[in-house]
Write a protein that holds these residues in place. Structure first.
Motif, PDB file in Angstrom:
ATOM      1  N   TRP A   1      43.247  78.023  99.021  1.00 27.56           N
ATOM      2  CA  TRP A   1      44.155  79.080  98.552  1.00 27.56           C
ATOM      3  C   TRP A   1      43.330  80.248  98.014  1.00 27.56           C
ATOM      4  O   TRP A   1      42.435  80.039  97.193  1.00 27.56           O
ATOM      5  CB  TRP A   1      45.085  78.523  97.467  1.00 27.56           C
ATOM      6  CG  TRP A   1      46.032  79.551  96.947  1.00 27.56           C
ATOM      7  CD1 TRP A   1      46.870  80.327  97.677  1.00 27.56           C
ATOM      8  CD2 TRP A   1      46.227  79.916  95.585  1.00 27.56           C
ATOM      9  NE1 TRP A   1      47.576  81.160  96.842  1.00 27.56           N
ATOM     10  CE2 TRP A   1      47.211  80.923  95.557  1.00 27.56           C
ATOM     11  CE3 TRP A   1      45.675  79.476  94.373  1.00 27.56           C
ATOM     12  CZ2 TRP A   1      47.647  81.514  94.369  1.00 27.56           C
ATOM     13  CZ3 TRP A   1      46.107  80.049  93.192  1.00 27.56           C
ATOM     14  CH2 TRP A   1      47.084  81.060  93.203  1.00 27.56           C
TER      15      TRP A   1
ATOM     16  N   ASP B   1      42.228  71.486 102.798  1.00 24.06           N
ATOM     17  CA  ASP B   1      43.671  71.708 102.629  1.00 24.06           C
ATOM     18  C   ASP B   1      44.018  73.181 102.804  1.00 24.06           C
ATOM     19  O   ASP B   1      43.324  74.062 102.295  1.00 24.06           O
ATOM     20  CB  ASP B   1      44.069  71.270 101.210  1.00 24.06           C
ATOM     21  CG  ASP B   1      45.543  71.511 100.931  1.00 24.06           C
ATOM     22  OD1 ASP B   1      46.384  70.828 101.541  1.00 24.06           O
ATOM     23  OD2 ASP B   1      45.862  72.398 100.108  1.00 24.06           O
TER      24      ASP B   1
ATOM     25  N   TYR C   1      48.878  80.622 102.764  1.00 24.93           N
ATOM     26  CA  TYR C   1      47.575  81.085 102.273  1.00 24.93           C
ATOM     27  C   TYR C   1      46.958  82.191 103.138  1.00 24.93           C
ATOM     28  O   TYR C   1      45.755  82.205 103.386  1.00 24.93           O
ATOM     29  CB  TYR C   1      46.579  79.921 102.181  1.00 24.93           C
ATOM     30  CG  TYR C   1      46.980  78.794 101.243  1.00 24.93           C
ATOM     31  CD1 TYR C   1      48.040  78.914 100.350  1.00 24.93           C
ATOM     32  CD2 TYR C   1      46.287  77.579 101.251  1.00 24.93           C
ATOM     33  CE1 TYR C   1      48.400  77.876  99.500  1.00 24.93           C
ATOM     34  CE2 TYR C   1      46.641  76.542 100.399  1.00 24.93           C
ATOM     35  CZ  TYR C   1      47.707  76.701  99.536  1.00 24.93           C
ATOM     36  OH  TYR C   1      48.057  75.667  98.696  1.00 24.93           O
TER      37      TYR C   1
ATOM     38  N   ASN D   1      55.716  72.635  98.213  1.00 27.93           N
ATOM     39  CA  ASN D   1      56.627  72.807  97.067  1.00 27.93           C
ATOM     40  C   ASN D   1      58.045  72.302  97.361  1.00 27.93           C
ATOM     41  O   ASN D   1      59.021  72.851  96.846  1.00 27.93           O
ATOM     42  CB  ASN D   1      56.653  74.273  96.606  1.00 27.93           C
ATOM     43  CG  ASN D   1      55.425  74.616  95.773  1.00 27.93           C
ATOM     44  OD1 ASN D   1      54.616  73.748  95.471  1.00 27.93           O
ATOM     45  ND2 ASN D   1      55.285  75.873  95.403  1.00 27.93           N
TER      46      ASN D   1
ATOM     47  N   THR E   1      54.213  68.409  98.390  1.00 32.62           N
ATOM     48  CA  THR E   1      53.447  69.015  97.299  1.00 32.62           C
ATOM     49  C   THR E   1      54.416  69.668  96.318  1.00 32.62           C
ATOM     50  O   THR E   1      55.519  70.079  96.690  1.00 32.62           O
ATOM     51  CB  THR E   1      52.467  70.119  97.782  1.00 32.62           C
ATOM     52  OG1 THR E   1      53.186  71.358  97.963  1.00 32.62           O
ATOM     53  CG2 THR E   1      51.768  69.760  99.069  1.00 32.62           C
TER      54      THR E   1
ATOM     55  N   GLN F   1      50.735  65.855  96.806  1.00 35.42           N
ATOM     56  CA  GLN F   1      49.716  66.738  96.226  1.00 35.42           C
ATOM     57  C   GLN F   1      50.306  67.345  94.949  1.00 35.42           C
ATOM     58  O   GLN F   1      51.367  67.977  94.992  1.00 35.42           O
ATOM     59  CB  GLN F   1      49.325  67.829  97.225  1.00 35.42           C
ATOM     60  CG  GLN F   1      48.164  68.652  96.713  1.00 35.42           C
ATOM     61  CD  GLN F   1      47.729  69.778  97.629  1.00 35.42           C
ATOM     62  OE1 GLN F   1      47.334  70.846  97.184  1.00 35.42           O
ATOM     63  NE2 GLN F   1      47.791  69.547  98.918  1.00 35.42           N
TER      64      GLN F   1
ATOM     65  N   GLU G   1      44.284  72.200  91.804  1.00 38.53           N
ATOM     66  CA  GLU G   1      43.918  72.815  90.517  1.00 38.53           C
ATOM     67  C   GLU G   1      43.116  71.878  89.600  1.00 38.53           C
ATOM     68  O   GLU G   1      43.375  71.814  88.394  1.00 38.53           O
ATOM     69  CB  GLU G   1      45.168  73.319  89.791  1.00 38.53           C
ATOM     70  CG  GLU G   1      45.937  74.324  90.627  1.00 38.53           C
ATOM     71  CD  GLU G   1      47.250  74.781  89.990  1.00 38.53           C
ATOM     72  OE1 GLU G   1      47.532  74.420  88.835  1.00 38.53           O
ATOM     73  OE2 GLU G   1      47.977  75.523  90.663  1.00 38.53           O
TER      74      GLU G   1
ATOM     75  N   LEU H   1      40.248  72.250  88.486  1.00 40.36           N
ATOM     76  CA  LEU H   1      39.479  73.064  87.519  1.00 40.36           C
ATOM     77  C   LEU H   1      40.391  74.074  86.823  1.00 40.36           C
ATOM     78  O   LEU H   1      39.912  75.035  86.235  1.00 40.36           O
ATOM     79  CB  LEU H   1      38.343  73.803  88.249  1.00 40.36           C
ATOM     80  CG  LEU H   1      37.412  72.914  89.088  1.00 40.36           C
ATOM     81  CD1 LEU H   1      36.433  73.761  89.903  1.00 40.36           C
ATOM     82  CD2 LEU H   1      36.644  71.947  88.195  1.00 40.36           C
TER      83      LEU H   1
ATOM     84  N   LYS I   1      42.254  76.329  88.200  1.00 39.26           N
ATOM     85  CA  LYS I   1      41.926  77.603  88.862  1.00 39.26           C
ATOM     86  C   LYS I   1      40.590  78.161  88.363  1.00 39.26           C
ATOM     87  O   LYS I   1      40.405  79.374  88.284  1.00 39.26           O
ATOM     88  CB  LYS I   1      43.044  78.621  88.669  1.00 39.26           C
ATOM     89  CG  LYS I   1      44.412  78.166  89.186  1.00 39.26           C
ATOM     90  CD  LYS I   1      45.425  79.287  89.066  1.00 39.26           C
ATOM     91  CE  LYS I   1      46.703  79.003  89.818  1.00 39.26           C
ATOM     92  NZ  LYS I   1      47.621  78.124  89.096  1.00 39.26           N
TER      93      LYS I   1
ATOM     94  N   ILE J   1      40.718  68.550  95.248  1.00 38.81           N
ATOM     95  CA  ILE J   1      40.405  69.570  96.259  1.00 38.81           C
ATOM     96  C   ILE J   1      40.106  70.935  95.628  1.00 38.81           C
ATOM     97  O   ILE J   1      40.870  71.887  95.811  1.00 38.81           O
ATOM     98  CB  ILE J   1      41.534  69.668  97.314  1.00 38.81           C
ATOM     99  CG1 ILE J   1      42.915  69.901  96.653  1.00 38.81           C
ATOM    100  CG2 ILE J   1      41.570  68.415  98.169  1.00 38.81           C
ATOM    101  CD1 ILE J   1      43.990  70.340  97.664  1.00 38.81           C
TER     102      ILE J   1
ATOM    103  N   ALA K   1      38.767  74.656  95.155  1.00 34.96           N
ATOM    104  CA  ALA K   1      38.523  75.756  96.102  1.00 34.96           C
ATOM    105  C   ALA K   1      37.301  76.544  95.618  1.00 34.96           C
ATOM    106  O   ALA K   1      37.007  76.567  94.425  1.00 34.96           O
ATOM    107  CB  ALA K   1      39.736  76.678  96.145  1.00 34.96           C
ATOM    108  N   THR K   2      36.607  77.191  96.553  1.00 33.13           N
ATOM    109  CA  THR K   2      35.478  78.041  96.146  1.00 33.13           C
ATOM    110  C   THR K   2      35.209  79.127  97.175  1.00 33.13           C
ATOM    111  O   THR K   2      35.507  78.963  98.361  1.00 33.13           O
ATOM    112  CB  THR K   2      34.202  77.217  95.907  1.00 33.13           C
ATOM    113  OG1 THR K   2      33.208  78.080  95.353  1.00 33.13           O
ATOM    114  CG2 THR K   2      33.665  76.577  97.183  1.00 33.13           C
ATOM    115  N   THR K   3      34.616  80.228  96.702  1.00 35.45           N
ATOM    116  CA  THR K   3      34.144  81.300  97.588  1.00 35.45           C
ATOM    117  C   THR K   3      32.622  81.232  97.747  1.00 35.45           C
ATOM    118  O   THR K   3      32.038  82.099  98.384  1.00 35.45           O
ATOM    119  CB  THR K   3      34.484  82.674  96.983  1.00 35.45           C
ATOM    120  OG1 THR K   3      33.945  82.731  95.647  1.00 35.45           O
ATOM    121  CG2 THR K   3      35.980  82.919  96.934  1.00 35.45           C
TER     122      THR K   3
ATOM    123  N   ARG L   1      28.509  75.971  95.626  1.00 36.39           N
ATOM    124  CA  ARG L   1      29.394  75.134  94.801  1.00 36.39           C
ATOM    125  C   ARG L   1      29.732  73.810  95.501  1.00 36.39           C
ATOM    126  O   ARG L   1      30.125  72.842  94.860  1.00 36.39           O
ATOM    127  CB  ARG L   1      30.724  75.832  94.552  1.00 36.39           C
ATOM    128  CG  ARG L   1      30.665  77.192  93.937  1.00 36.39           C
ATOM    129  CD  ARG L   1      30.672  77.125  92.435  1.00 36.39           C
ATOM    130  NE  ARG L   1      31.286  78.309  91.880  1.00 36.39           N
ATOM    131  CZ  ARG L   1      30.796  78.966  90.833  1.00 36.39           C
ATOM    132  NH1 ARG L   1      29.714  78.545  90.219  1.00 36.39           N
ATOM    133  NH2 ARG L   1      31.426  80.032  90.386  1.00 36.39           N
TER     134      ARG L   1
ATOM    135  N   ASN M   1      29.854  70.496  93.517  1.00 37.94           N
ATOM    136  CA  ASN M   1      31.099  69.749  93.310  1.00 37.94           C
ATOM    137  C   ASN M   1      31.033  68.351  93.938  1.00 37.94           C
ATOM    138  O   ASN M   1      31.626  67.401  93.417  1.00 37.94           O
ATOM    139  CB  ASN M   1      32.288  70.548  93.857  1.00 37.94           C
ATOM    140  CG  ASN M   1      32.526  71.830  93.071  1.00 37.94           C
ATOM    141  OD1 ASN M   1      31.977  72.010  91.982  1.00 37.94           O
ATOM    142  ND2 ASN M   1      33.327  72.735  93.619  1.00 37.94           N
TER     143      ASN M   1
END
Ligand SMILES: NC(=O)c1ccc[n+]([C@@H]2O[C@H](COP(=O)([O-])OP(=O)(O)OC[C@H]3O[C@@H](n4cnc5c(N)ncnc54)[C@H](OP(=O)(O)O)[C@@H]3O)[C@@H](O)[C@H]2O)c1
Length: 271
Positions: A20, A50, A55, A110, A136, A159, A188, A190, A192, A234, A236-238, A242, A246
């Protein structure tokens, strides 16, 4: 990296990756970074990715960056629309964008229009076009409805958000999932990124070193996956680096209860 059964015959790395915002990119430069992230996932045994049609470009970016290593990954996406024909069309588009003829996991995002979307997912599973059917939701207000659907027996995995501070799933959702053998993906983990970048003071890592944990992100992820009801977290990272960081949490093993309590209390102290 430890692997756990998500459902059926499908095993996943206990540290996976969300996409995401982080995979919603278009420029060549940003795409090259995502290729590096995917390369790092392969190098460190991170198998689960995921996504969702919600997204932005994420599904398409996963498609182009995993094309030559598709067999290394368990691809999960979601259906996020109303109506039977719209749902089917959206799922077909996800297959196209993610460049796969079989989707490992499709989740109702959702719980949107789940009464209509779940039968479609069950049929696609019977036709062996998708592996597992999931649900989810990111809000505790939806858990009673989610649990009612879980009890019907047509759901392989869920999820939900779970981290040291947001523990709403501990009381009922995780025990129900464990009782029914339903896989659990954790969004989530972390908060976010807030429980790493947003801490006021530096947490004390010293009691965690003997478990191979050297950074607070690793501590938070190890806390999540050391709950045996959890299948995979799960984050997420840019940032490609990481992924290796992780992934270390996937080797931390079973943290003793007092170490889990320490990570939670230390995060609360530093927030
Ligand atoms: N309703 C739903 O179905 C739903 C809702 C929310 C999320 N999700 C799924 O769950 C995934 C994860 O949730 P999320 O992305 O909201 O939150 P998250 O994984 O808790 O946090 C992501 C943030 O953590 C940072 N981060 C990652 N590794 C780090 C590290 N080692 N050290 C410091 N910062 C680190 C990232 O920043 P950098 O880029 O700087 O690394 C990113 O900003 C999503 O991507 C999505 O796939 C699903």
């Amino acid at each position: 990296m430890e692997y756990r059964r998500l459902g059926g015959e499908l095993d996943v790395s206990i540290i996976g990756m969300g996409t995401w915002l982080t995979f919603d990119v278009t420029s060549d430069r940003d795409l090259a970074v995502r290729r590096d992230i995917i390369g790092e996932c392969v190098a460190h045994g991170v198998t689960l990715i995921d996504s969702s049609p919600m997204y932005g470009k994420s599904e398409a970016v996963i498609g182009v960056t995993t094309e030559s290593s598709r067999d290394k990954f368990v691809l999960a996406t979601k259906v996020w629309t109303r109506g039977e024909a719209e749902g089917e069309a959206q799922i077909a588009r996800s297959f196209e964008l993610m460049k796969t003829d079989r989707m490992d996991v499709v989740q109702v995002h959702n719980l949107l229009d789940w009464r209509v979307q779940l039968p479609t997912l069950e049929r696609l599973k019977d036709e062996e076009k998708i592996g597992l059917v999931g649900l989810t939701h990111n809000s505790a207000g939806a858990y009673p409805e989610m649990m009612d659907i879980m009890r019907t027996g047509g759901v392989d995995c869920i999820q939900i958000p779970y981290n040291v501070v947001n523990r709403a799933v501990e009381e009922k959702v995780l025990p129900l999932a464990a009782d029914m053998g339903i896989g659990v993906l954790v969004m989530e983990p972390l908060q976010k990124g807030r429980y790493v970048g947003g801490l006021r003071t530096q947490p004390d890592h010293s009691p965690l070193l003997e478990f191979g944990i050297k950074t607070w992100a690793q501590a938070l992820l190890a806390w999540v996956v050391s709950n045996p009801a959890v299948t995979s977290a799960i984050p997420a990272t840019t940032r490609p680096e990481r992924i290796a960081e992780n992934a270390v949490a996937g080797d931390a093993g079973d943290l003793p209860g007092e170490i889990r309590d320490f990570i939670r209390e230390e995060t609360e102290r530093c927030l």
